[in-house]
Write an enzyme that holds these catalytic residues in place. Structure first.
Site, PDB file in Angstrom:
ATOM      1  N   HIS A   1      92.940   5.689 139.024  1.00  0.00           N
ATOM      2  CA  HIS A   1      93.262   4.270 139.180  1.00  0.00           C
ATOM      3  C   HIS A   1      94.482   4.146 140.084  1.00  0.00           C
ATOM      4  CE1 HIS A   1      94.506   0.158 137.741  1.00  0.00           C
ATOM      5  NE2 HIS A   1      95.702   0.677 137.982  1.00  0.00           N
TER       6      HIS A   1
ATOM      7  N   LYS B   1      89.898  10.537 133.706  1.00  0.00           N
ATOM      8  CA  LYS B   1      90.464   9.312 134.287  1.00  0.00           C
ATOM      9  C   LYS B   1      91.980   9.364 134.127  1.00  0.00           C
ATOM     10  CE  LYS B   1      91.443   4.820 134.962  1.00  0.00           C
ATOM     11  NZ  LYS B   1      90.926   3.748 134.090  1.00  0.00           N
TER      12      LYS B   1
ATOM     13  N   HIS C   1      83.985  -0.275 131.963  1.00  0.00           N
ATOM     14  CA  HIS C   1      84.656  -0.251 130.658  1.00  0.00           C
ATOM     15  C   HIS C   1      83.620  -0.549 129.581  1.00  0.00           C
ATOM     16  CE1 HIS C   1      88.732   0.148 132.325  1.00  0.00           C
ATOM     17  NE2 HIS C   1      88.207  -0.519 133.350  1.00  0.00           N
TER      18      HIS C   1
ATOM     19  N   ASP D   1      83.919  -1.892 138.043  1.00  0.00           N
ATOM     20  CA  ASP D   1      85.016  -2.054 137.078  1.00  0.00           C
ATOM     21  C   ASP D   1      84.567  -3.006 135.967  1.00  0.00           C
ATOM     22  OD1 ASP D   1      87.503  -1.465 136.015  1.00  0.00           O
ATOM     23  OD2 ASP D   1      88.577  -2.971 137.188  1.00  0.00           O
TER      24      ASP D   1
ATOM     25  N   HIS E   1      89.879   1.341 143.352  1.00  0.00           N
ATOM     26  CA  HIS E   1      90.544   0.054 143.611  1.00  0.00           C
ATOM     27  C   HIS E   1      91.242   0.049 144.974  1.00  0.00           C
ATOM     28  CE1 HIS E   1      89.701  -0.226 139.403  1.00  0.00           C
ATOM     29  NE2 HIS E   1      90.799   0.329 138.981  1.00  0.00           N
TER      30      HIS E   1
ATOM     31  N   HIS F   1      82.206   3.391 137.438  1.00  0.00           N
ATOM     32  CA  HIS F   1      83.498   2.967 136.888  1.00  0.00           C
ATOM     33  C   HIS F   1      83.290   1.684 136.092  1.00  0.00           C
ATOM     34  CE1 HIS F   1      88.075   2.741 137.385  1.00  0.00           C
ATOM     35  NE2 HIS F   1      87.751   1.646 136.687  1.00  0.00           N
TER      36      HIS F   1
END
Length: 389
Positions: free
Chosen positions: A194, A155, A63, A284, A223, A61
């Site tokens: 998420h 996602k 970005h 993340d 999370h 996970h």
């Protein structure tokens, strides 16, 4: 090119003791004590002198093209540099979109994934984002998963004021598209979900598994340690057979909202009877970590790093007193299974990819071998991205 690693204290992640590892190209071809190798080709030998040697970390996970944007254009976080991943011991990475699907696009995410592959890491991505209908490249979730080689799933977001507030039927529909795309193309079709601060917690996902035939293992809710009530709900979800993913970038020690430090949360889950194989942890990385007031207004913002994965692994061993194989599972064999990569990733064994991580005495990355190439040795990074100095 052959690479011989001598005298590794090997955790595969099971503890195997002192062994030698022989690689050829991108694969491990032999593991045994005191290997004697005679090959009609160049061979490089590195004596590890009993250092702890483990599979390269899998970060499911991140970005890759940046995230953020909740506070305006100036709060968009940057793209990842390959050096940040190597120095964190990460040899396999999965990218995805976050809140921003207006200035960030699936096409750019696909291109960045391919770039990281070209530069020497193993990389995949998830189509979709917070929005429903989901942003895609081909116009269809299932087609993205089926036809884009690097796309392994979807996602989406729930229980968050930034999500599209999907109904159970909408969530089931997009999850089904990802699942079918995965079945068609031999991929996992996993759905990363998420989880926000909303009081609904897992309720939309529970609605899907109780009212459809989609199996609970299709989802990777993430999370789960952002607040205490969410972690409690996550334990129940995992005991029903579901996966749960901790975010190592959540720093509970400086967060007054009730979040739980990853290593402490994982140890708590295991003590409460959550099966180890249902647990993963991810960085993340390069995502924004916004703080919101009770009215949903952003009042602070930071950027998640990648080294938190290794730090939480070390804390599982040093602070929570778990053995190394148990502490490794959430960043090696468990995510490999959840992501459908366990045929090549997450383990050190013959036929598996030569993604090998050597740790120092503090269990921090010291030497990294990615796809058979020495990317870092003795904390000196050798592999650099196209635009890295």
């Amino acid at each position: 090119m052959f690479l011989l690693l001598k005298n590794a204290n090997l955790f595969a992640p099971a503890a195997l003791g002192i062994n030698d590892i022989l690689t050829c190209g991108e694969k491990i071809i032999a593991i045994a004590p005191d290997l004697v190798v005679s090959v009609p080709a160049e061979i490089r030998t590195i004596d590890l002198r009993g250092k702890t040697t483990v599979p390269g970390f899998i970060d499911g996970h991140a970005h890759l093209i940046g995230g953020g944007g909740e506070g305006g254009f100036a709060t968009r976080t940057p793209e990842v540099a390959i050096g940040d991943l190597i120095e964190a011991g990460i040899t396999s990475i999965c990218g995805l979109l976050g809140t921003d699907a207006a200035t960030r696009h699936i096409a750019s995410l696909y291109a960045k994934t391919k770039a990281l592959r070209t530069e020497g890491l193993s990389a995949w991505f998830f189509t979709g984002g917070y929005r429903v209908p989901s942003p895609t490249l081909t116009g269809n979730i299932g087609d993205d998963v089926t036809f884009l080689d690097a796309c392994i799933g979807l996602k989406t977001a729930i229980s968050d004021h930034r999500s599209s507030q999907s109904t159970v039927n909408e969530l089931a529909r997009i999850a089904s598209q990802s699942r079918i795309g995965g079945m068609t193309s031999g991929k996992s079709g996993a759905v990363v979900v998420h989880l926000g601060d909303g009081d609904g917690h897992f309720d939309p996902l529970i609605g899907v598994i109780e009212n459809t035939e989609i199996p609970i293992g299709q989802f990777i809710p993430t999370h789960v340690n952002r607040k205490r009530a969410l972690l409690d709900a996550a334990k129940d979800w995992a005991k029903r057979g579901g996966n749960i993913d901790f975010t190592t970038g959540i720093d509970a020690e400086s967060d007054p909202t009730g979040s739980v430090k990853t290593s402490a949360g994982i140890a708590e889950c295991l003590a409460d009877g959550v099966p180890l194989d249902r647990i993963s942890m991810t960085s993340d990385g390069n995502g924004s970590l916004p703080d919101f007031d009770k009215n949903g207004k952003m009042i602070g913002l930071s950027v998640a790093g990648f080294d938190t994965v290794g730090r939480e692994f070390a804390d599982l061993v040093e602070s929570e007193k778990l053995d190394i194989p148990t502490a490794l599972a959430p960043i090696t064999c468990n995510p490999a299974r959840m992501l459908g990569l366990d045929g090549s990733k997450g383990y050190l064994g013959c036929g598996h990819d030569a993604d090998i991580l050597v740790l120092d005495d503090a269990l921090a990355p010291e030497t990294v071998i990615a796809r058979g190439t020495v990317a870092m040795i003795g904390k000196e990074r050798l592999l650099r991205g196209t635009f890295e100095r």
